[in-house]
Design an enzyme around this catalytic site. Sequence first.
Site, PDB file in Angstrom:
ATOM      1  CG  ASP A   1       5.601  -5.535  -1.120  1.00  0.00           C
ATOM      2  OD1 ASP A   1       4.790  -6.166  -0.517  1.00  0.00           O
ATOM      3  OD2 ASP A   1       5.235  -4.690  -1.882  1.00  0.00           O
TER       4      ASP A   1
ATOM      5  CD1 TRP B   1      -2.859  -8.613  -1.677  1.00  0.00           C
ATOM      6  CD2 TRP B   1      -1.795 -10.596  -1.953  1.00  0.00           C
ATOM      7  NE1 TRP B   1      -2.171  -8.597  -2.670  1.00  0.00           N
ATOM      8  CE2 TRP B   1      -1.543  -9.745  -2.877  1.00  0.00           C
ATOM      9  CE3 TRP B   1      -1.216 -12.035  -1.944  1.00  0.00           C
ATOM     10  CZ2 TRP B   1      -0.544 -10.041  -3.928  1.00  0.00           C
ATOM     11  CZ3 TRP B   1      -0.374 -12.306  -2.968  1.00  0.00           C
ATOM     12  CH2 TRP B   1       0.122 -11.270  -3.830  1.00  0.00           C
TER      13      TRP B   1
ATOM     14  CB  THR C   1      -9.247   1.644  -1.624  1.00  0.00           C
ATOM     15  OG1 THR C   1      -8.762   0.468  -2.442  1.00  0.00           O
ATOM     16  CG2 THR C   1      -9.742   2.641  -2.376  1.00  0.00           C
TER      17      THR C   1
ATOM     18  CG  ASP D   1      -1.028  -6.245  -0.942  1.00  0.00           C
ATOM     19  OD1 ASP D   1      -1.943  -5.493  -0.297  1.00  0.00           O
ATOM     20  OD2 ASP D   1      -0.719  -5.728  -1.952  1.00  0.00           O
TER      21      ASP D   1
ATOM     22  NE  ARG E   1      -2.797  -8.022  -6.757  1.00  0.00           N
ATOM     23  CZ  ARG E   1      -2.985  -6.722  -7.742  1.00  0.00           C
ATOM     24  NH1 ARG E   1      -3.584  -6.927  -8.543  1.00  0.00           N
ATOM     25  NH2 ARG E   1      -2.255  -5.771  -7.692  1.00  0.00           N
TER      26      ARG E   1
ATOM     27  N   GLY F   1      -9.634   3.213   7.672  1.00  0.00           N
ATOM     28  CA  GLY F   1      -9.181   2.320   6.395  1.00  0.00           C
ATOM     29  C   GLY F   1      -9.578   3.063   5.037  1.00  0.00           C
TER      30      GLY F   1
END
Length: 396
Positions: free
Chosen positions: A113, A250, A234, A174, A246, A232
């Site tokens: 981030d 993104w 979550t 994100d 969200r 994949g």
Amino acid sequence: MSVPLTTAATEPLAARAWPAAPGNAELDLAIGRTLASIDRNLRHFGADFPAPSSTQSVYPAIGNIEWTNGFWTGMLWLAYEVTGAARYREAAEGHVRSFHARQQERHNTNHHDLGFLYSLSCIAAHKLTGSEIAQEAAMGAARLLMERYQARAGIIQAWGDLNDPEQSGRMIIDCNLNLPLLYWAGEQSGDPSFKAAADSHIAAAARHIVRPDGSTFHTFFFDTATGAPRHGKTHQGYSDDSCWARGQAWGISGFPLVYRHNGDARLLDVAKVVANYYLNRLPEDGVSYWDLIFTSGPEERDSSAAAIAACGLLELARNLAQDDPLRAAYEQAAAGMVHVLSERYLITDGAPGSGLLKHAVYHKPNKIGIDECTIWGDYFYFEALVRMTRNWQPYW
């Protein structure tokens, strides 16, 4: 003919009656309320930062330790652009010095981030003021981000020990918003490895995070030894096969922002896929539930997802041809979301330290910041207002 980045088909956009786009008076009022909130919080926080999410609508004060600190600095830079007032620039420049020290000392930087942190603080400062210390800090952050690049998988690992087989090889949606830091660093330095890593990562996101139906995984794992895609999963959504709201936002925002840097028009097609899926699953007022598996009922909304999506739709629309029928539809949807957020979700008389947008969700599975304010929701709401009132050049 180029190979598409995703095999997902774009859903037809369902007809929907959005509120009329905010007029100049409504936008000016919303910006004025936002600036009043920033002024209260500037006095309240001083050199500190708001926590990621509020407690009873008020943010605890924290040091420069979280992945979210750049959003508050970004709000200060937006306020400076809108008003030219020296108090916002002076406060933001104080933050820049803190961000410079943070990357230099590697203080809480072992994650992906860094784009959220340094694009909105230091790249913004360099673009607006030519600050050399901001440029140096952002370059240092970009080099730290490159340390997380997994060459065989072609992705930037989100978080966790790079050598831990249980954590390695994880990318998340994100990170689309962290890639502009790498493109900027490549442009500043002339080193093509920054762009190559970002191009590889965004292509992997389009191919593996975007599902065939246009929804998205929050996270996706790769085998870092072979580069093979695994599965994949979550982290913040309702389930592995649901669609975290969200995260979808993104995607709407990140794919066209990366297009701004690398010019790959296929990213706009991916963004349309993701945008239509999101827009087709909104409740009556246009503000999504925290996971798109919910379209009605008692579940919490996530106003921060709506603010992110509005910015993404505006970025996507500006890059589409004038005769593209989705261009006007996306602009209308973004304006409708901003209108609803301003009318129904905005805190206009908050105490010092309070947020702007109520009814957001930070991390529902971990029971963090549920039905609270989030600092990124506040930032993207302000960014959307700025986008709608001037020809704004993103910090991203």
